[in-house]
Design a protein around this motif. Structure first.
Motif, mmCIF file in Angstrom:
data_model
loop_
_atom_site.group_PDB
_atom_site.id
_atom_site.type_symbol
_atom_site.label_atom_id
_atom_site.label_comp_id
_atom_site.label_asym_id
_atom_site.label_seq_id
_atom_site.Cartn_x
_atom_site.Cartn_y
_atom_site.Cartn_z
ATOM 1 N N THR A 17 0.847 -1.195 0.000
ATOM 2 C CA THR A 17 0.000 0.000 0.000
ATOM 3 C C THR A 17 0.876 1.236 0.000
ATOM 4 O OG1 THR A 17 -1.677 -1.164 1.274
ATOM 5 C CG2 THR A 17 -1.851 1.235 1.189
ATOM 6 N N GLU A 18 0.622 2.068 -0.963
ATOM 7 C CA GLU A 18 1.399 3.315 -1.045
ATOM 8 C C GLU A 18 0.778 4.356 -0.114
ATOM 9 O OE1 GLU A 18 2.531 6.816 -4.244
ATOM 10 O OE2 GLU A 18 1.673 4.916 -4.951
ATOM 11 N N HIS A 19 1.608 4.936 0.725
ATOM 12 C CA HIS A 19 1.140 5.963 1.652
ATOM 13 C C HIS A 19 1.518 7.340 1.104
ATOM 14 C CE1 HIS A 19 0.004 3.120 4.777
ATOM 15 N NE2 HIS A 19 1.135 2.472 4.522
ATOM 16 N N ARG A 20 0.521 8.174 1.017
ATOM 17 C CA ARG A 20 0.780 9.551 0.573
ATOM 18 C C ARG A 20 0.904 10.447 1.789
ATOM 19 N NH1 ARG A 20 0.126 10.505 -4.747
ATOM 20 N NH2 ARG A 20 -0.895 8.910 -5.998
ATOM 21 N N HIS A 21 1.979 11.169 1.865
ATOM 22 C CA HIS A 21 2.206 12.064 2.998
ATOM 23 C C HIS A 21 1.475 13.380 2.762
ATOM 24 C CE1 HIS A 21 5.168 9.437 4.829
ATOM 25 N NE2 HIS A 21 5.717 9.296 3.630
ATOM 26 N N ALA A 22 0.897 13.929 3.807
ATOM 27 C CA ALA A 22 0.236 15.232 3.713
ATOM 28 C C ALA A 22 1.279 16.293 3.427
ATOM 29 C CB ALA A 22 -0.497 15.556 5.016
ATOM 30 N N PRO A 23 0.952 17.246 2.570
ATOM 31 C CA PRO A 23 1.922 18.309 2.272
ATOM 32 C C PRO A 23 2.231 19.133 3.511
ATOM 33 C CG PRO A 23 -0.260 18.865 1.422
ATOM 34 C CD PRO A 23 -0.323 17.451 1.900
ATOM 35 N N ALA A 24 3.434 19.644 3.558
ATOM 36 C CA ALA A 24 3.835 20.475 4.693
ATOM 37 C C ALA A 24 2.992 21.748 4.722
ATOM 38 C CB ALA A 24 5.315 20.837 4.566
ATOM 39 N N ALA A 25 2.803 22.253 5.924
ATOM 40 C CA ALA A 25 2.019 23.482 6.079
ATOM 41 C C ALA A 25 2.687 24.608 5.290
ATOM 42 C CB ALA A 25 1.918 23.849 7.547
ATOM 43 N N SER A 26 1.879 25.350 4.557
ATOM 44 C CA SER A 26 2.436 26.414 3.732
ATOM 45 C C SER A 26 1.867 27.763 4.160
ATOM 46 C CB SER A 26 2.111 26.154 2.254
ATOM 47 O OG SER A 26 0.711 26.053 2.083
ATOM 48 N N ARG A 27 2.420 28.818 3.595
ATOM 49 C CA ARG A 27 1.931 30.157 3.884
ATOM 50 C C ARG A 27 0.507 30.306 3.372
ATOM 51 N NH1 ARG A 27 5.864 33.368 0.294
ATOM 52 N NH2 ARG A 27 4.903 35.242 1.157
ATOM 53 N N LYS A 28 -0.231 31.210 4.011
ATOM 54 C CA LYS A 28 -1.538 31.564 3.474
ATOM 55 C C LYS A 28 -1.341 32.187 2.105
ATOM 56 C CE LYS A 28 -4.951 32.190 7.086
ATOM 57 N NZ LYS A 28 -5.993 33.106 7.613
ATOM 58 N N ARG A 29 -2.337 31.985 1.236
ATOM 59 C CA ARG A 29 -2.215 32.432 -0.151
ATOM 60 C C ARG A 29 -3.471 33.196 -0.547
ATOM 61 N NH1 ARG A 29 -1.483 27.427 -3.811
ATOM 62 N NH2 ARG A 29 0.751 27.663 -3.464
ATOM 63 N N ILE A 30 -3.315 34.452 -0.966
ATOM 64 C CA ILE A 30 -4.450 35.288 -1.329
ATOM 65 C C ILE A 30 -4.227 35.905 -2.708
ATOM 66 C CG2 ILE A 30 -5.703 37.434 -0.767
ATOM 67 C CD1 ILE A 30 -5.426 36.738 2.161
ATOM 68 N N VAL A 31 -5.284 35.901 -3.510
ATOM 69 C CA VAL A 31 -5.244 36.544 -4.820
ATOM 70 C C VAL A 31 -5.689 37.996 -4.651
ATOM 71 C CG1 VAL A 31 -6.121 36.541 -7.185
ATOM 72 C CG2 VAL A 31 -5.813 34.361 -5.954
ATOM 73 N N VAL A 32 -4.913 38.919 -5.197
ATOM 74 C CA VAL A 32 -5.256 40.339 -5.180
ATOM 75 C C VAL A 32 -5.440 40.789 -6.618
ATOM 76 C CG1 VAL A 32 -4.517 42.672 -4.547
ATOM 77 C CG2 VAL A 32 -3.905 40.734 -3.078
ATOM 78 N N ALA A 33 -6.627 41.351 -6.905
ATOM 79 C CA ALA A 33 -6.883 41.873 -8.250
ATOM 80 C C ALA A 33 -7.122 43.361 -8.161
ATOM 81 C CB ALA A 33 -8.086 41.177 -8.872
ATOM 82 N N MET A 34 -6.581 44.092 -9.109
ATOM 83 C CA MET A 34 -6.769 45.538 -9.179
ATOM 84 C C MET A 34 -7.396 45.902 -10.519
ATOM 85 S SD MET A 34 -3.231 46.972 -7.434
ATOM 86 C CE MET A 34 -3.782 48.687 -7.480
ATOM 87 N N THR A 35 -8.511 46.637 -10.480
ATOM 88 C CA THR A 35 -9.162 47.105 -11.701
ATOM 89 C C THR A 35 -8.924 48.607 -11.858
ATOM 90 O OG1 THR A 35 -11.308 47.740 -10.766
ATOM 91 C CG2 THR A 35 -10.965 45.389 -11.226
ATOM 92 N N GLY A 36 -9.536 49.200 -12.884
ATOM 93 C CA GLY A 36 -9.279 50.597 -13.176
ATOM 94 C C GLY A 36 -10.096 51.588 -12.385
ATOM 95 N N ALA A 37 -10.920 51.117 -11.440
ATOM 96 C CA ALA A 37 -11.699 52.043 -10.607
ATOM 97 C C ALA A 37 -10.762 52.933 -9.799
ATOM 98 C CB ALA A 37 -12.619 51.261 -9.671
ATOM 99 N N MET A 85 -3.675 42.405 -12.577
ATOM 100 C CA MET A 85 -3.898 43.834 -12.750
ATOM 101 C C MET A 85 -4.422 44.109 -14.162
ATOM 102 S SD MET A 85 -1.001 46.797 -12.292
ATOM 103 C CE MET A 85 -0.517 46.218 -10.675
ATOM 104 N N SER A 86 -5.513 44.867 -14.254
ATOM 105 C CA SER A 86 -6.038 45.220 -15.569
ATOM 106 C C SER A 86 -5.211 46.356 -16.165
ATOM 107 C CB SER A 86 -7.508 45.633 -15.473
ATOM 108 O OG SER A 86 -7.621 46.935 -14.906
ATOM 109 N N LYS A 87 -5.360 46.577 -17.481
ATOM 110 C CA LYS A 87 -4.613 47.664 -18.122
ATOM 111 C C LYS A 87 -5.061 49.023 -17.577
ATOM 112 C CE LYS A 87 -7.462 48.661 -22.189
ATOM 113 N NZ LYS A 87 -7.471 48.855 -23.652
ATOM 114 N N TRP A 88 -6.349 49.138 -17.207
ATOM 115 C CA TRP A 88 -6.830 50.398 -16.670
ATOM 116 C C TRP A 88 -6.384 50.591 -15.231
ATOM 117 C CZ3 TRP A 88 -7.773 54.138 -19.670
ATOM 118 C CH2 TRP A 88 -8.283 53.912 -20.954
ATOM 119 N N ALA A 89 -6.130 49.497 -14.526
ATOM 120 C CA ALA A 89 -5.543 49.612 -13.190
ATOM 121 C C ALA A 89 -4.156 50.236 -13.298
ATOM 122 C CB ALA A 89 -5.453 48.248 -12.522
ATOM 123 N N GLU A 90 -3.402 49.809 -14.293
ATOM 124 C CA GLU A 90 -2.064 50.376 -14.491
ATOM 125 C C GLU A 90 -2.150 51.876 -14.780
ATOM 126 O OE1 GLU A 90 0.572 48.288 -17.039
ATOM 127 O OE2 GLU A 90 -0.040 46.296 -16.340
#
Length: 202
Positions: free
Chosen positions: A3-23, A47-52
């Protein structure tokens, strides 16, 4: 039988997506990225082109400097980016600032760019999605879109100034708004004054 045992991945940093629009309100997105960097949160920026364009018009930053604040930057037209898939684990997404066009696109499920597609992933995977809506006054179309997207699980966060902090600068108001935004992800910036009841002068 082996039986192959799969190890749980190591704890990682929190990960958040940040999106910026042209508002208007580019400074809010920049401050969010700075706060997340300080809190050691892995950030994925779209980042959108209008955000830039708005960044250059409203702030002293160049878009390249803002992109440097993120751990990973994804092109808004790259629909094969990791964040476009529900199998890519994240702790949520914040669209800051969020234009009414982007909000409408997310509400309708019309995923014509990476921002709306990634937001769609957050909703279908039941992950945190915060939309920092920048518009005033609001039409019935805006309000209907906000109501329906809230019913789908998103959180609408208009960056309303907290006058009770008696801010000495615009920066104080921005820090308070950013702190409250990140509270929604259980992250404490420690950068703003929290309400603690009426304070009587001695």
């Amino acid at each position: 039988m082996h039986t192959e045992h799969r190890h749980a991945p190591a704890a990682s940093r929190k990960r958040i997506v940040v999106a910026m629009t042209g508002a208007t309100g580019a400074a809010l997105g920049i401050k969010v990225l700075i706060a997340l960097r300080r809190l050691n949160i892995e950030t994925h920026l779209i980042m959108s082109k209008w955000a830039e364009a708005t960044i250059k018009y409203e702030t002293d930053y160049h878009p390249s400097n803002v992109k440097a604040l993120a751990d990973h930057v994804h092109n808004i037209n790259d629909m094969a980016a990791p964040v476009a898939s529900g199998s890519f684990k994240t702790d949520g997404m914040i669209v800051v600032p969020c234009s009414m066009k982007t909000l409408a696109g997310i509400h309708s499920g019309f995923c014509d760019d990476l921002i709306s597609r990634t937001a769609d992933v957050m909703l279908k995977e039941r992950r945190k999605l915060v939309l920092v809506a920048r518009e005033t006054p609001l039409s019935d179309i805006h309000l209907r879109n906000m109501l329906e997207i809230t019913r789908s699980g998103a959180i609408i966060f208009p960056p309303v100034p907290a006058y009770y902090i008696r801010a000495a600068s615009v920066d104080d108001l921005i820090n308070q708004s950013v702190g409250r935004m990140l509270d929604l992800f259980d992250l404490d910036t420690g950068d703003f004054e929290r309400w603690d009841g009426w304070q009587t002068e001695k």
